[in-house]
Enzyme design. Structure first.
Site, PDB file in Angstrom:
ATOM      1  N   LYS A  22       0.911  -1.200  -0.073  1.00 25.90           N
ATOM      2  CA  LYS A  22      -0.164   0.003  -0.001  1.00 25.90           C
ATOM      3  C   LYS A  22       0.744   1.144   0.106  1.00 25.90           C
ATOM      4  O   LYS A  22       0.449   2.349  -0.816  1.00 25.90           O
ATOM      5  CB  LYS A  22      -0.816  -0.155   1.207  1.00 25.90           C
ATOM      6  CG  LYS A  22      -1.383   1.390   1.499  1.00 25.90           C
ATOM      7  CD  LYS A  22      -2.558   1.339   2.550  1.00 25.90           C
ATOM      8  CE  LYS A  22      -1.763   1.621   3.872  1.00 25.90           C
ATOM      9  NZ  LYS A  22      -1.591   3.056   4.282  1.00 25.90           N
ATOM     10  N   ASN A  23       1.886   1.305   0.783  1.00 24.51           N
ATOM     11  CA  ASN A  23       2.619   2.446   1.127  1.00 24.51           C
ATOM     12  C   ASN A  23       3.577   2.879   0.049  1.00 24.51           C
ATOM     13  O   ASN A  23       4.295   3.901  -0.217  1.00 24.51           O
ATOM     14  CB  ASN A  23       3.546   2.543   2.468  1.00 24.51           C
ATOM     15  CG  ASN A  23       2.406   2.727   3.413  1.00 24.51           C
ATOM     16  OD1 ASN A  23       1.238   2.825   3.209  1.00 24.51           O
ATOM     17  ND2 ASN A  23       2.970   2.651   4.865  1.00 24.51           N
ATOM     18  N   ARG A 122       0.895  14.762  13.227  1.00 25.20           N
ATOM     19  CA  ARG A 122       1.519  14.529  11.571  1.00 25.20           C
ATOM     20  C   ARG A 122       1.146  15.719  10.845  1.00 25.20           C
ATOM     21  O   ARG A 122       0.455  15.830   9.915  1.00 25.20           O
ATOM     22  CB  ARG A 122       0.570  13.340  11.098  1.00 25.20           C
ATOM     23  CG  ARG A 122       0.513  12.027  11.868  1.00 25.20           C
ATOM     24  CD  ARG A 122      -0.022  11.014  11.262  1.00 25.20           C
ATOM     25  NE  ARG A 122       0.757  10.278  10.150  1.00 25.20           N
ATOM     26  CZ  ARG A 122       0.304   9.235   9.470  1.00 25.20           C
ATOM     27  NH1 ARG A 122      -0.674   8.669   9.958  1.00 25.20           N
ATOM     28  NH2 ARG A 122       1.110   8.657   8.631  1.00 25.20           N
ATOM     29  N   ARG A 397      -8.407  -0.468   5.160  1.00 26.91           N
ATOM     30  CA  ARG A 397      -7.755   0.341   4.281  1.00 26.91           C
ATOM     31  C   ARG A 397      -6.264  -0.244   4.232  1.00 26.91           C
ATOM     32  O   ARG A 397      -5.477   0.310   3.250  1.00 26.91           O
ATOM     33  CB  ARG A 397      -7.070   1.685   5.331  1.00 26.91           C
ATOM     34  CG  ARG A 397      -8.474   2.445   5.304  1.00 26.91           C
ATOM     35  CD  ARG A 397      -8.036   3.721   6.179  1.00 26.91           C
ATOM     36  NE  ARG A 397      -6.502   4.157   5.701  1.00 26.91           N
ATOM     37  CZ  ARG A 397      -5.456   4.471   6.588  1.00 26.91           C
ATOM     38  NH1 ARG A 397      -5.513   4.567   7.832  1.00 26.91           N
ATOM     39  NH2 ARG A 397      -4.470   4.750   5.874  1.00 26.91           N
TER      40      ARG A 397
HETATM   41  C1  UD1 Z   1       4.507   6.821   6.489  1.00 26.66           C
HETATM   42  C2  UD1 Z   1       3.515   5.621   6.310  1.00 26.66           C
HETATM   43  C3  UD1 Z   1       3.158   5.233   7.738  1.00 26.66           C
HETATM   44  C4  UD1 Z   1       4.550   4.911   8.689  1.00 26.66           C
HETATM   45  C5  UD1 Z   1       5.217   6.280   8.632  1.00 26.66           C
HETATM   46  C6  UD1 Z   1       6.527   5.954   9.329  1.00 26.66           C
HETATM   47  C7  UD1 Z   1       2.639   5.833   4.158  1.00 26.66           C
HETATM   48  C8  UD1 Z   1       1.414   6.403   3.064  1.00 26.66           C
HETATM   49  N1  UD1 Z   1       2.658   5.916   5.327  1.00 26.66           N
HETATM   50  O1  UD1 Z   1       3.888   7.907   6.954  1.00 26.66           O
HETATM   51  O2  UD1 Z   1       2.358   4.040   7.343  1.00 26.66           O
HETATM   52  O3  UD1 Z   1       3.827   4.874   9.833  1.00 26.66           O
HETATM   53  O4  UD1 Z   1       5.624   6.651   7.161  1.00 26.66           O
HETATM   54  O5  UD1 Z   1       6.951   4.810   8.921  1.00 26.66           O
HETATM   55  O6  UD1 Z   1       3.758   5.577   3.510  1.00 26.66           O
HETATM   56  N2  UD1 Z   1       6.580  14.721  10.473  1.00 26.66           N
HETATM   57  C9  UD1 Z   1       6.804  16.248  11.013  1.00 26.66           C
HETATM   58  N3  UD1 Z   1       6.779  16.825   9.944  1.00 26.66           N
HETATM   59  C10 UD1 Z   1       6.401  16.431   8.590  1.00 26.66           C
HETATM   60  C11 UD1 Z   1       6.488  15.231   8.164  1.00 26.66           C
HETATM   61  C12 UD1 Z   1       6.514  14.087   9.251  1.00 26.66           C
HETATM   62  O7  UD1 Z   1       6.946  16.290  12.066  1.00 26.66           O
HETATM   63  O8  UD1 Z   1       6.411  17.267   7.469  1.00 26.66           O
HETATM   64  C13 UD1 Z   1       6.750  13.774  11.722  1.00 26.66           C
HETATM   65  C14 UD1 Z   1       5.372  12.905  11.998  1.00 26.66           C
HETATM   66  O9  UD1 Z   1       4.412  13.673  12.490  1.00 26.66           O
HETATM   67  C15 UD1 Z   1       5.909  11.609  12.505  1.00 26.66           C
HETATM   68  C16 UD1 Z   1       7.124  11.548  11.894  1.00 26.66           C
HETATM   69  O10 UD1 Z   1       7.593  12.614  11.303  1.00 26.66           O
HETATM   70  O11 UD1 Z   1       6.023  11.944  13.951  1.00 26.66           O
HETATM   71  C17 UD1 Z   1       7.368  10.232  10.760  1.00 26.66           C
HETATM   72  O12 UD1 Z   1       6.532  10.767   9.874  1.00 26.66           O
HETATM   73  P1  UD1 Z   1       6.632  10.424   8.241  1.00 26.66           P
HETATM   74  O13 UD1 Z   1       7.888   9.585   8.098  1.00 26.66           O
HETATM   75  O14 UD1 Z   1       6.321  11.547   7.450  1.00 26.66           O
HETATM   76  O15 UD1 Z   1       5.463   9.358   8.067  1.00 26.66           O
HETATM   77  P2  UD1 Z   1       4.163   9.533   6.837  1.00 26.66           P
HETATM   78  O16 UD1 Z   1       5.049   9.643   5.583  1.00 26.66           O
HETATM   79  O17 UD1 Z   1       3.277  10.395   7.244  1.00 26.66           O
END
Ligand code: UD1
Length: 423
Positions: A22-23, A122, A397
């Site tokens: 999915k991801n 997030r 999902r």
């Molecule tokens: C992706 C995955 C999710 C997984 C996560 C961590 C997808 C669709 N989802 O989510 O299943 O749990 O990686 O492996 O691929 N953060 C910030 N600012 C930003 C972006 C992120 O502070 O601009 C923080 C987030 O709040 C979180 C951490 O960084 O605490 C990790 O987030 P991120 O790696 O971005 O996860 P996703 O891409 O949302």
């Protein structure tokens, strides 16, 4: 609303096939916006999130169709809109992946901010800071992230945290920028490598994906390709845990063991027996498991998306285990549900201490988020008696036909679409 009913305690034996990731599928689908020629994607999982992304792309002007099992065609050669629809974006955070490609292609984009979810706030600040580094002017207007640029110009982008989504969004934007970019402190997840491989297949010039520094040489246009999505390592991991707790031997087929080192090591440390083949892992733990300590980390560390499922194994392991969740601030929603089944878990701040019990007992529980929902299914399968899981749309999902596949390995499990009629 649908529920899942499980009568637990049946030994689970046999083979279970892993679907496409999915991801990986979601960002690759978003990346089709960059291409002006048809793209065929294979091994796409049949999931609600995939359907939502297809609808977001359609609303933006992409023509798509399902051409076979797990096979889709996308054609973004027509007029593409710069504005993503709120009604769809709000239902799925991953819709934010369209921001990078739309900015690269149209030099202007407006995407509703995705908002928080059950597991944490997030934010998307790292994505937006990266777009600014490429020369875009970014603002927040009416609940939307807006970015405009005369030209996108390659640059060195240093991420404050190796965010998976930000690395993907920025890689897509930089693919069509002028000149060279580098993303430093980049996420190294296998899904990043899959997106880079897809982008290279349609003509991008990206090296270093899977390492902390990704280099992107901007190109003028991107074309078409046939591309197959990698297996879902979280789904594979969920089934591997099941092999370790299900009282039998489970063969997890069509997976990529190279993506599973952290989980494989932990399961072995717990005493599970794992046989690794090229695209299959056979798991059993007929002598039971013992407690371990785990800390979730960015890849190649232990994945936060496997934390809830491994906790179920810890609940019935000998001795005490601990999980420290470092990625999301609120990812222990499953603890109170597991407690309803007799688990002995205490949380303090970001750490959960799990004291193993002999047996979990069936109970009505909720799937509070996607992976917590998977954990409830695992717990129900090993519990004594009947477990009834509500809010199963979270599970839908991320797991294609979970009930059907579990039945094939001996689970007494059924899905009830309208429990009111059944009861
Ligand atoms: C992706 C995955 C999710 C997984 C996560 C961590 C997808 C669709 N989802 O989510 O299943 O749990 O990686 O492996 O691929 N953060 C910030 N600012 C930003 C972006 C992120 O502070 O601009 C923080 C987030 O709040 C979180 C951490 O960084 O605490 C990790 O987030 P991120 O790696 O971005 O996860 P996703 O891409 O949302």
């Amino acid at each position: 609303m649908a529920k899942i009913l499980i009568r637990g305690g049946k030994p689970l034996n046999g083979s279970i096939k892993v679907s496409g990731a999915k991801n990986a599928a979601l960002p690759v689908m978003a990346a089709t916006l960059l291409s002006t020629e048809p793209v065929i994607l294979k091994n796409v999982p049949d999931l609600n999130d995939v359907n939502t992304m297809a609808r977001v792309l359609q609303a933006l002007g992409v023509k798509w169709s399902k051409i076979g099992s797990g096979e889709y065609s996308f054609d973004a050669s027509g007029d593409i809109s710069e504005e993503a629809p709120y009604e769809l974006v709000k239902t799925m955070r991953a819709s934010f992946f369209v921001m990078g490609p739309l900015l690269a292609r149209l030099k202007k984009v407006r995407v509703p901010l995705p908002g928080g979810c059950a597991i944490g706030v997030r934010p998307v600040n790292i994505h937006l800071k990266g777009f600014e580094a490429l020369g875009a002017k970014v603002s927040i207007e009416g609940g939307c992230a807006v970015a405009v640029a005369d030209r996108l110009i390659g640059n060195k982008i240093m991420l404050d945290f190796p965010s998976v989504g930000a690395t993907e969004n920025l890689m897509m934007a930089a693919a069509l920028a002028e000149g060279n970019s580098s993303i430093e402190n980049a996420a190294q997840e296998p899904e990043i490598v899959d997106l880079a491989n897809f982008l290279n297949a349609i003509g991008a010039k990206i090296t270093g994906a899977g390492s902390p520094v990704i280099k992107i040489e901007g190109v003028e246009r991107l074309g078409g390709a046939h591309y197959s999505i990698i297996p879902d390592r979280i789904e594979a991991g969920t089934f591997m845990v099941l092999g370790a707790i299900g009282g039998g031997t489970v063969k997890v087929e069509k997976c990529e063991p190279e993506h599973q080192h952290a989980l494989i090591n932990k399961l072995r440390e717990m005493g599970a027996k794992l046989e690794i083949h090229s695209d299959m892992v056979e798991v059993s733990a007929l002598d039971g498991l013992k407690g371990v300590e785990v800390k979730t980390l960015p890849f190649p560390g232990f994945p936060t998306d496997m934390q809830a499922q491994l906790m179920v194994a810890m609940c019935v392991a000998r001795g005490t285990s601990s999980i420290t969740e470092t990625i999301f601030e609120n990812r222990f929603m499953h603890v109170s549900e597991l407690a309803r089944m007799g688990a002995n878990v205490n949380t303090h701040d970001r750490t959960a201490l799990i004291h193993g019990v002999e047996l979990l007992k069936g109970a009505p529980v909720s799937a509070t988020d996607l992976r917590a929902g998977a954990a409830m299914v695992l717990a129900g399968l090993i519990a004594e008696g009947r477990t009834e899981i509500s809010q199963v749309y979270h599970i839908d999902r991320g797991y294609e036909d979970l009930v059907g596949r579990l039945k094939k390995i001996g689970a007494d499990i059924e899905r009830i679409e309208d429990p009111e009629i059944d009861e």
